[in-house]
Design an enzyme around this catalytic site. Structure first.
Site, PDB file in Angstrom:
ATOM      1  N   GLY A  27       4.149   3.064  -5.368  1.00 33.81           N
ATOM      2  CA  GLY A  27       3.668   3.978  -6.398  1.00 33.81           C
ATOM      3  C   GLY A  27       2.266   3.671  -6.875  1.00 33.81           C
ATOM      4  O   GLY A  27       1.505   4.569  -7.232  1.00 33.81           O
ATOM      5  N   ILE A  28       1.918   2.397  -6.925  1.00 30.66           N
ATOM      6  CA  ILE A  28       0.548   2.002  -7.250  1.00 30.66           C
ATOM      7  C   ILE A  28      -0.296   1.951  -5.982  1.00 30.66           C
ATOM      8  O   ILE A  28      -1.446   2.406  -5.961  1.00 30.66           O
ATOM      9  CB  ILE A  28       0.511   0.618  -7.942  1.00 30.66           C
ATOM     10  CG1 ILE A  28       1.264   0.658  -9.269  1.00 30.66           C
ATOM     11  CG2 ILE A  28      -0.923   0.155  -8.165  1.00 30.66           C
ATOM     12  CD1 ILE A  28       1.500  -0.721  -9.882  1.00 30.66           C
ATOM     13  N   GLY A  29       0.279   1.428  -4.923  1.00 27.60           N
ATOM     14  CA  GLY A  29      -0.473   1.195  -3.688  1.00 27.60           C
ATOM     15  C   GLY A  29      -1.106   2.431  -3.086  1.00 27.60           C
ATOM     16  O   GLY A  29      -2.258   2.394  -2.623  1.00 27.60           O
ATOM     17  N   ARG A  31       9.225  -1.319 -12.750  1.00 30.01           N
ATOM     18  CA  ARG A  31      10.160  -1.485 -13.875  1.00 30.01           C
ATOM     19  C   ARG A  31      11.048  -0.266 -14.012  1.00 30.01           C
ATOM     20  O   ARG A  31      10.629   0.854 -13.782  1.00 30.01           O
ATOM     21  CB  ARG A  31       9.387  -1.663 -15.187  1.00 30.01           C
ATOM     22  CG  ARG A  31       8.939  -3.068 -15.425  1.00 30.01           C
ATOM     23  CD  ARG A  31       8.591  -3.286 -16.873  1.00 30.01           C
ATOM     24  NE  ARG A  31       7.496  -2.443 -17.317  1.00 30.01           N
ATOM     25  CZ  ARG A  31       7.171  -2.284 -18.578  1.00 30.01           C
ATOM     26  NH1 ARG A  31       7.864  -2.887 -19.518  1.00 30.01           N
ATOM     27  NH2 ARG A  31       6.152  -1.527 -18.924  1.00 30.01           N
ATOM     28  N   ASP A  47      -4.722  -2.770 -19.660  1.00 27.29           N
ATOM     29  CA  ASP A  47      -4.688  -2.987 -21.108  1.00 27.29           C
ATOM     30  C   ASP A  47      -6.026  -2.594 -21.749  1.00 27.29           C
ATOM     31  O   ASP A  47      -6.064  -2.027 -22.841  1.00 27.29           O
ATOM     32  CB  ASP A  47      -4.375  -4.457 -21.413  1.00 27.29           C
ATOM     33  CG  ASP A  47      -3.104  -4.932 -20.729  1.00 27.29           C
ATOM     34  OD1 ASP A  47      -2.153  -4.138 -20.650  1.00 27.29           O
ATOM     35  OD2 ASP A  47      -3.071  -6.082 -20.263  1.00 27.29           O
ATOM     36  N   HIS A  73      -0.658 -10.185 -19.920  1.00 26.45           N
ATOM     37  CA  HIS A  73      -0.477  -8.797 -19.482  1.00 26.45           C
ATOM     38  C   HIS A  73       0.967  -8.343 -19.678  1.00 26.45           C
ATOM     39  O   HIS A  73       1.551  -7.687 -18.831  1.00 26.45           O
ATOM     40  CB  HIS A  73      -0.898  -8.673 -18.009  1.00 26.45           C
ATOM     41  CG  HIS A  73      -0.851  -7.276 -17.473  1.00 26.45           C
ATOM     42  ND1 HIS A  73      -1.524  -6.218 -18.057  1.00 26.45           N
ATOM     43  CD2 HIS A  73      -0.200  -6.752 -16.396  1.00 26.45           C
ATOM     44  CE1 HIS A  73      -1.293  -5.115 -17.363  1.00 26.45           C
ATOM     45  NE2 HIS A  73      -0.492  -5.412 -16.354  1.00 26.45           N
ATOM     46  N   ALA A 107       0.793  -1.239   0.000  1.00 29.82           N
ATOM     47  CA  ALA A 107       0.000   0.000   0.000  1.00 29.82           C
ATOM     48  C   ALA A 107       0.819   1.280   0.000  1.00 29.82           C
ATOM     49  O   ALA A 107       0.272   2.354  -0.266  1.00 29.82           O
ATOM     50  CB  ALA A 107      -0.933   0.014   1.214  1.00 29.82           C
ATOM     51  N   ARG A 123      -6.258   1.249 -21.675  1.00 26.92           N
ATOM     52  CA  ARG A 123      -5.430   1.827 -22.746  1.00 26.92           C
ATOM     53  C   ARG A 123      -6.103   1.653 -24.110  1.00 26.92           C
ATOM     54  O   ARG A 123      -6.111   2.586 -24.928  1.00 26.92           O
ATOM     55  CB  ARG A 123      -4.044   1.168 -22.752  1.00 26.92           C
ATOM     56  CG  ARG A 123      -3.130   1.664 -21.637  1.00 26.92           C
ATOM     57  CD  ARG A 123      -1.796   0.949 -21.640  1.00 26.92           C
ATOM     58  NE  ARG A 123      -0.887   1.551 -20.662  1.00 26.92           N
ATOM     59  CZ  ARG A 123       0.001   0.864 -19.950  1.00 26.92           C
ATOM     60  NH1 ARG A 123       0.117  -0.442 -20.097  1.00 26.92           N
ATOM     61  NH2 ARG A 123       0.788   1.497 -19.092  1.00 26.92           N
ATOM     62  N   ASN A 155       3.510  -7.467 -11.245  1.00 30.62           N
ATOM     63  CA  ASN A 155       4.040  -8.040 -12.477  1.00 30.62           C
ATOM     64  C   ASN A 155       5.174  -9.020 -12.212  1.00 30.62           C
ATOM     65  O   ASN A 155       5.846  -8.915 -11.187  1.00 30.62           O
ATOM     66  CB  ASN A 155       4.549  -6.907 -13.378  1.00 30.62           C
ATOM     67  CG  ASN A 155       3.412  -6.280 -14.153  1.00 30.62           C
ATOM     68  OD1 ASN A 155       2.536  -6.982 -14.650  1.00 30.62           O
ATOM     69  ND2 ASN A 155       3.411  -4.962 -14.268  1.00 30.62           N
TER      70      ASN A 155
END
Length: 329
Positions: A11-13, A81, A150, A178, A8, A153, A119
Site C-alpha cells: 500500500g505504501i510501496g 495496521r 509526522d 514515530h 514495493a 501532518r 513500523n
C-alpha cells in the site's frame, strides 16, 4: 543514482515507487517484494521519465539482483495496521521483515543510504543498526528512520488553524519518535511563528501524535495511512538524494543514531536516548549534523518530551533485544 524500494508492491510501496519514478535525479529504480513486483515494475516502466524500472521477487536471487549497486534503499515493507492495533502490535512480524531486508543491504549494497519506513520505526531502526553492526558495515550517517509523515501532518493541521494557503511553507520541528506520545511537535519553534491558542494545543498535538488512527478509522479498517506515508517517504528520500548529489542546506527531522552523528552526543545526553528524531542537516555523506532544538522548548513541550523519552527507551531496547536474542520460531 540507483534507488531500491523494498516492499514495493504494498500500500505504501506502490505510490512511493510511482513518485520515485517521476524523480529526475533517479536513473535506475529497482523494486523488490514477495509478490507482484514484475507487474508493478512493468506498469511504472510505461511512464515517460528517465528512471529504468525493474522488478524482482525472492526467487532467482531476486534480492541480490535488486539490491546490488544500490545508492539508496527505502524500506516500507511490512503488514499494515488494522483497527485497534497499535504500532507495537506489528512488532514481531515487521521486525523480522526489516531484519532480513537490512541483512540483504549489508550483503549486497553495504554503502547504500537506508531509509526505514516500516513500523514501529522506534524499534525497526535500532534493529537495522544492530544487523549492520553485526555485519561490520554500520555507518550511522547513512541510516535514517523516516518520521516525515509526522512533520507533514503538523504542517497540514496547523495550517487549518492559521489559514496559511501552503502548509509546506511552515517549518515545524517534530522530534522524538514515530508513534503516539513519542511524537512531539514543537509548535513554539515553528518558522514563521504560528499562534496556536492554548485551548487548541492539546487537540492539535494529539491529532499529530495519533493521525494514523484517524486514517485507519476513516478507511473502516480497510487500510492505514499509505498515500500520505508514500508522499512523506518520497519527500525525505528526495531530500537525501538532493543532498548527496550536491545541494546544500537541506534540514529535515529524522530518527537517527545520535552518538554517530555530529551534534548528536549532546542530544543523547539530554534525552537519555541513543536514537531520536531531531532536525538533521543532510550532506554528501548523509547525516551532516543534528541540531539540539530540545534546549529551546517551552514548558508545555518539556512535559510532552518527558513522556516521549520513557516510551522511546522501551521501544529502542526492544529492537536491540530482538536482534541480540531473536524470538523462538
Amino acid at each position: 543514482m540507483k534507488a531500491v524500494v523494498a516492499g514495493a508492491s504494498g500500500g505504501i510501496g506502490q505510490p512511493l515507487s510511482l513518485l520515485l519514478k517521476t524523480c529526475p535525479l533517479i536513473d535506475e529504480l529497482a523494486l523488490y517484494d514477495v509478490v507482484n513486483t514484475p507487474g508493478v515494475a512493468t506498469d511504472l516502466s510505461h511512464i515517460s521519465s528517465p528512471a529504468k524500472v525493474t522488478g524482482y521477487l525472492p526467487k532467482d536471487d531476486g534480492m541480490k539482483n535488486a539490491f546490488t549497486g544500490a545508492d539508496i534503499v527505502i524500506i516500507p515493507a511490512g503488514i499494515p495496521r488494522k483497527p485497534g492495533m497499535t504500532r507495537d502490535d506489528l512488532f514481531k512480524i515487521n521486525a523480522g521483515i526489516v531484519r532480513d531486508l537490512v541483512q540483504g543491504c549489508a550483503d549486497h549494497c553495504p554503502t547504500a543510504y537506508i531509509l526505514v519506513i516500516s513500523n514501529p520505526v522506534n524499534s525497526t531502526v535500532p534493529i537495522a543498526a544492530e544487523v549492520l553492526k553485526n555485519a561490520g558495515v554500520f555507518d550511522p550517517l547513512k541510516l535514517f528512520g523516516v518520521t516525515t509523515l509526522d512533520v507533514v501532518r503538523a504542517e497540514t493541521f496547523v495550517a487549518e488553524l492559521t489559514g496559511v494557503s501552503d502548509p509546506s511553507k511552515t517549518v515545524i520541528p517534530v522530534v522524538g519518535g514515530h508513534s503516539g506520545e513519542t511524537i512531539v511537535p514543537l509548535w513554539s519553534l515553528a518558522k514563521p511563528a504560528v499562534n496556536v491558542p492554548e485551548s487548541k494545543l492539546d487537540t492539535l498535538t494529539t491529532r499529530v501524535q495519533f493521525g494514523g488512527d484517524e486514517v485507519v478509522k476513516a478507511k473502516d479498517g480497510a487500510g492505514s495511512a499509505t498515500l500520505s506515508m508514500a508522499f512523506a517517504g518520497f519527500r525525505f528520500a528526495e531530500k537525501v538524494i538532493r543532498a548527496v548529489t550536491g545541494t546544500t542546506g537541506i534540514v529535515e527531522p529524522t530518527f537517527v543514531y545520535l552518538p554517530g552523528v555530529d551534534g548528536g552526543a549532546e542530544i543523547a545526553k539530554h534525552t537519555g536516548c541513543d536514537y531520536f528524531s531531531v532536525p538533521v542537516e543532510l550532506g554528501p555523506k548523509g547525516a551532516l549534523k543534528a541540531f539540539n532544538v530540545i534546549k529551546e522548548v517551552n514548558d508545555y513541550e518539556k512535559e510532552l518530551l518527558a513522556k516521549a523519552y520513557e516510551g522511546l527507551k522501551g521501544n529502542i531496547g526492544k529492537g536491540i533485544e530482538f536482534v541480540k536474542n531473536p524470538p523462538q520460531k
